[in-house]
Design an enzyme around this catalytic site. Structure first.
Site, PDB file in Angstrom:
ATOM      1  CE  LYS A  26      -3.181  -0.263   2.931  1.00 25.16           C
ATOM      2  NZ  LYS A  26      -4.870  -0.271   2.211  1.00 25.16           N
ATOM      3  NE  ARG A  96      -7.810   3.118   4.654  1.00 25.79           N
ATOM      4  CZ  ARG A  96      -8.440   4.100   4.542  1.00 25.79           C
ATOM      5  NH1 ARG A  96      -7.384   4.861   4.501  1.00 25.79           N
ATOM      6  NH2 ARG A  96      -9.600   4.154   3.526  1.00 25.79           N
ATOM      7  CG  HIS A 482      -8.129 -45.616  -2.323  1.00 28.25           C
ATOM      8  ND1 HIS A 482      -9.909 -45.523  -2.127  1.00 28.25           N
ATOM      9  CD2 HIS A 482      -8.001 -46.509  -2.979  1.00 28.25           C
ATOM     10  CE1 HIS A 482      -9.803 -46.059  -3.596  1.00 28.25           C
ATOM     11  NE2 HIS A 482      -9.160 -46.401  -4.046  1.00 28.25           N
ATOM     12  NE  ARG A 586      -3.104 -45.002  -9.840  1.00 26.00           N
ATOM     13  CZ  ARG A 586      -3.296 -43.395  -9.823  1.00 26.00           C
ATOM     14  NH1 ARG A 586      -2.955 -43.672  -9.037  1.00 26.00           N
ATOM     15  NH2 ARG A 586      -3.974 -42.876 -10.473  1.00 26.00           N
ATOM     16  NE  ARG A 642       1.665 -49.426  -8.979  1.00 26.88           N
ATOM     17  CZ  ARG A 642       0.919 -48.589  -7.910  1.00 26.88           C
ATOM     18  NH1 ARG A 642       1.288 -46.959  -6.967  1.00 26.88           N
ATOM     19  NH2 ARG A 642      -0.196 -48.337  -7.390  1.00 26.88           N
ATOM     20  CB  SER A 789       8.882 -43.830 -11.795  1.00 29.95           C
ATOM     21  OG  SER A 789       8.324 -42.930 -11.617  1.00 29.95           O
ATOM     22  CB  CYS A 856       4.609 -41.665 -10.852  1.00 34.83           C
ATOM     23  SG  CYS A 856       4.887 -42.875  -9.967  1.00 34.83           S
ATOM     24  CE1 TYR A 876       7.806 -39.690 -14.467  1.00 28.13           C
ATOM     25  CE2 TYR A 876       9.468 -40.349 -16.185  1.00 28.13           C
ATOM     26  CZ  TYR A 876       9.091 -40.911 -15.137  1.00 28.13           C
ATOM     27  OH  TYR A 876       9.103 -41.908 -14.854  1.00 28.13           O
TER      28      TYR A 876
END
Length: 913
Positions: A26, A96, A482, A586, A642, A789, A856, A876
């Site tokens: 500000k 302020r 999960h 998976r 996997r 991974s 992953c 990646y």
């Protein structure tokens, strides 16, 4: 001598926009507006350094600070021609807060400072105008309320009750309908109430008022809401708040005065039109409080607003005219300032203004908070307008907001009260009827009904129901439970860990209210809220700008962004969102499709290898079909698959009814099923018989999966595509485990290839690094692995010693007190778990310098973790399909940050030469 107080006013300010860390956002922008020649009431900023001193010394201001405050105060008096504390010609101030990071509404403000009985009486005596008297008493009662609340911390509730009772007694609805006499009585009553609440009379010395207000603003830096806001928004490393003391200009002076808030573009969708609201004869708090209906600044929006609220044009003009109509000259000047500020700051601006007696004053400007949609639209438009570059546009996006574009949302413009709050596990909103089992969710969905599945917690058996449900609500589980992980992968809204839910059979209660099967509820997975009944939803708006931004990001990023996709439908979603491949498929989720689960259970119950192979033969063509679907969608892009990871007990039924049904289906006794289920029980299944340990105990399982992968690759290869499956063996902790499973996989793969010599398949075999021992011995494991991974969900569990499903109970507390600044299951613990990752990369590439490495776990969609992965040289990241755009933006920002840091380092080096 250290400069602690910076003046702004006239034609030149002591500071400028580059001093945000010292003057706060500000204060820096007020100084910048003065330097631009924009009309700003004069004042001064006390630096954030003083806040740090105040905090350290528990409330003491150094004498040098007080001396500089008084010097600047005299400069304001000289510029404005009024004197602070004078009864004849009083100067009033606003006080302020303003930190370097925007924290709207989190800290405190005091207006009209300097009023006391003497100044009020003198101001009244100077004029016989009733409207002037009304302004004085209105300002005084506001000041008393703010001072009691902010400075003395006795709250404002009783003051608000008093004005509410007075309006009711007078038969009016708004504050500005009260007369001067009403407000005089109210101010007098407030003085009595103040003494009662505080135990002392209202302070009459203006300097005492000022120092008390300064202390209050500094104190507000440490109030609960400010601390919580900084924690939730990960704002760290700031000295504190600055204090801005500014000469008051009054929007409540008369009917030629007003106050308002505006945005240089729409903060909702980013459209390039001037959006704002104002109120005539009001102070700033009135606009945001909602006590009076605010008016639009522009005529077109005013007419649109009136139409939406069934207000006639005649009524609009008389009661709710736009600023463009009521104050045309000030409106034109405001439009010019809007253009000046946006061109100068090169960003959407949020501005506050006041009109006093027909003269426009600017009180604040800052880069505007906006929705994800508005951010994208504004960024693209400003590139087209030549205001910013593509690189700047990308760096301005908040990658955490991108997720909001991917799902329907609850319309936040509607005033709704939630009945419970859990964890914002998967973004988006859903409305549906309550069901309590996966079977019911599927059957109700098949009947054309929208359902929300309510569970204590979910398991892989619930996958079909989760897929059928519009949303998921669980009483237990964290952000990577999960329910949360699968829901995000599916793009399903989910609220997890809603501990207030009490489940009993096919009903649940919340704070004493009972909900039965078929009752309607709504959930907001973006904010973790639960609502009773149906609430209105707003579909996401995907315009061309979003695709444009993603294309820019893909051009600039170095880090690959893959998706976790288990079935062809997920792979298609990921492909549409711009994924570079599949980083985690998976295979266990495939086993729950249709009748496959029965064959899987038959395999588990088999007493010998032959029996297991017979059951697996039923599953093999189905898995092959799924892989074909994924390979076709991804084309030449890599697909990492996997092999089976979860323990076998997750695939078998645990209630007697289901066990009886299974026994009848596969032709064995119920006792056989019961005994096998008992034998599979593990005390700690996460560390038990799962992953490669299953493949070593039952090689036929992995052999079947490798055969299905290779046969699928060959089938797609015959169409002309060269498929590159990456076979990933989970939970390796020791090199010898990988040696055994890799040999089995190669033997199986080569046997399939031998039957199809004319089809080329570029397969590789690697492993997940998810066991700490694997990270520490990565040089040994790399001798056998074609790629690594990182499974950071399990690596975090084992590295930190936390159960991801049970840790929410204490991790919130840990974050609150700073043990962990973020939930390590949401954003990678870079200091601890991250060090295991660094060690594994260093050791792995010491053996194979070109070793392909990715991540992953769910962390792959967290922008902060994406930056970490870029910086340590991963190839990646992989995340849920609906988080791919977030990861793409974060990856581009990581690449741009690297370029910027390298340029800054070169510049620094050049300066030394």
């Amino acid at each position: 001598m250290t400069k602690y107080v910076y003046y702004f006013g006239g034609k030149k300010a002591d500071g400028d926009r580059s001093m945000k860390a010292l003057l706060g956002g500000k204060g820096a922008n007020l100084a910048e507006m003065v330097n631009l020649g924009i009309p700003v009431p004069p004042g001064f900023t006390i630096t954030t350094e003083v806040c740090a001193i105040y905090t350290e010394t528990k409330g003491n201001l150094p004498e040098e600070v007080k001396k500089q405050i008084e010097q600047c105060l005299h400069r304001v008096e000289s510029e404005i021609g009024r004197k602070f504390g004078s009864a004849e010609n009083p100067l009033l101030f606003s006080v302020r807060s303003g930190a370097a990071a925007s924290m709207p509404g989190m800290m405190d403000t005091v207006l009209n400072l300097g009023l006391n009985t003497a100044t009020v009486n003198a101001m009244i005596a100077r004029s016989s105008d009733v409207e002037s008297h009304r302004f004085v008493w209105d300002s005084y009662r506001r000041f008393i309320t703010m001072y009691a609340d902010v400075v003395m911390q006795v709250g404002r509730e009783e003051f608000e009750e008093a004005i509410t009772h007075l309006k009711k007694a007078r038969g009016v609805h708004t504050d500005n309908e009260l007369t001067a006499a009403d407000l005089k009585k109210l101010a007098e009553d407030y003085l009595v109430l103040f003494q009662k609440k505080v135990g002392a009379p209202f302070p009459q010395n203006p300097m005492d008022q000022m120092y008390a207000a300064i202390n209050a603003v500094f104190r507000s830096w440490s109030n609960h809401r400010a601390v919580t806001y900084r924690r939730l928004n990960h704002i760290t490393g700031l000295l504190g708040t600055a204090v801005n003391i500014q000469a008051m200009v009054f929007g409540n002076l008369n009917k030629t005065s007003a106050t308002g808030v505006a945005f240089s573009r729409s903060p909702s969708d980013g459209e390039n039109f001037f959006f704002g609201e104002f109120l005539i004869n009001a102070q700033g708090e009135d606009v945001v409080a909602g006590i009076r209906t605010p008016q639009q600044i522009g005529k077109t929006l005013s007419q649109k607003w009136a139409k939406e609220h069934n207000i006639t044009e005649a009524d609009r003009l008389s009661r709710f005219p736009s600023m463009e109509e009521a104050m045309p000259e000030c409106y034109r000047q405001l439009c010019d300032i809007r253009a000046t500020l946006e061109k100068h700051f090169r960003d959407m601006q949020d501005i506050e203004f006041t009109v006093e007696n027909g003269r426009l004053w600017m009180l604040q400007c800052r880069n505007a908070k906006r929705t994800a949609l508005a951010s994208v639209k504004c960024a693209v438009d400003m590139v087209k307008e030549g205001l910013i570059s593509k690189e700047e546009a990308i760096m301005r996006l908040d990658p955490y907001q991108i997720d909001h574009l991917m799902h329907p949302q609850i319309d936040t413009r509607t005033k709704l009260k939630h009945i419970a709050k859990g964890l914002a596990a998967s973004p988006g909103a859903a409305v549906g009827q309550v069901v309590f089992t996966a079977t019911d969710a599927q059957s109700w969905h098949a009947a054309g009904k929208k359902v929300i599945m309510v569970r204590l917690e979910t398991s892989p058996e619930d996958l079909g129901g989760m897929n059928a449900a519009a949303g998921i609500l669980t009483a237990r589980g964290g952000m990577t439970s999960h329910a949360a992980v699968v829901a995000r992968g599916m793009g399903k809204p989910c609220v997890s860990g809603c501990g207030d839910i009490v489940l009993k059979g096919k009903e649940f209660s919340l704070h004493g209210e009972l909900f039965k099967e078929g009752d309607w509820i709504s959930i907001d997975g973006t904010r973790g809220l639960v609502f009773k009944g149906k609430v209105p939803l707003r579909e996401p708006s995907f315009k061309g700008e979003f695709g444009t931004v993603l294309s820019w990001c893909k051009e600039l990023k170095r880090l690959g962004v893959r998706a976790n996709a288990d079935i062809p439908k997920d792979a298609k979603t990921a492909f549409d969102f711009g994924a570079d491949g599949v980083g985690l498929c998976r295979t266990e989720h495939m086993f729950f499709e249709g009748k496959r689960i029965d064959a899987m259970r038959q395999m588990i119950l088999a007493s010998d290898t032959a029996g297991r192979e017979k059951a697996l033969a039923l599953v093999e063509p189905l898995q092959e079909s799924d892989f074909i679907g994924i390979f076709k969608i991804m084309g030449k892009r890599p697909v990492t698959i996997r092999l089976l990871d979860p323990p076998l007990h997750e695939f078998v039924p645990h209630d007697l009814k289901a066990q009886t049904e299974l026994a009848a289906k596969i032709g064995v006794s119920v006792e056989t099923v019961i005994q096998r289920v008992k034998a599979l029980h593990e005390e700690n299944p996460m560390l038990g018989h799962r992953g490669c340990r299953l493949g070593i105990s039952y090689p036929e399982i992995y052999n079947m999966q490798v055969r299905a992968i290779m046969q699928a690759a060959i089938a797609v290869g015959k169409t002309g595509l060269i498929v590159s499956p990456e076979i990933m063996i989970p939970l390796i902790g020791k090199r010898e485990e990988l040696v055994f499973t890799k040999e089995q996989a190669i033997k199986t793969a080569e046997a399939v290839l031998a039957k199809n010599p004319n089809v080329k398949v570029n397969y590789t075999i690697g492993t997940m690094i998810e066991v700490p021992r694997a990270a520490l011995t990565a040089d040994q494991i790399a001798q056998e692995a074609d790629f690594f991974s990182f499974g950071t969900n399990d690596l975090t569990q084992m590295g930190c010693g936390f159960s991801r499903d049970d840790s929410a109970v204490f991790l919130n507390r840990y974050a609150a007190i700073g043990i962990y600044d973020r939930d390590p299951f949401q954003s990678l613990d870079q200091e601890g778990v991250g060090e295991l990752v660094r060690i594994a990369i260093r050791k792995g590439r010491s053996v194979k310098p070109m070793l392909k490495i990715g991540i992953c776990g769910e962390h792959g969609g967290d922008p902060r973790t994406v930056l970490f992965c870029h910086n340590i040289g991963m190839n990646y990241v992989s995340c849920s399909p609906y988080r791919v755009p977030t990861a793409i933006v974060a990856a581009a920002q990581a690449a741009l940050t690297e370029v910027q840091e390298a340029a800054a380092a070169r510049k620094k080096l050049a300066a030394k030469l």
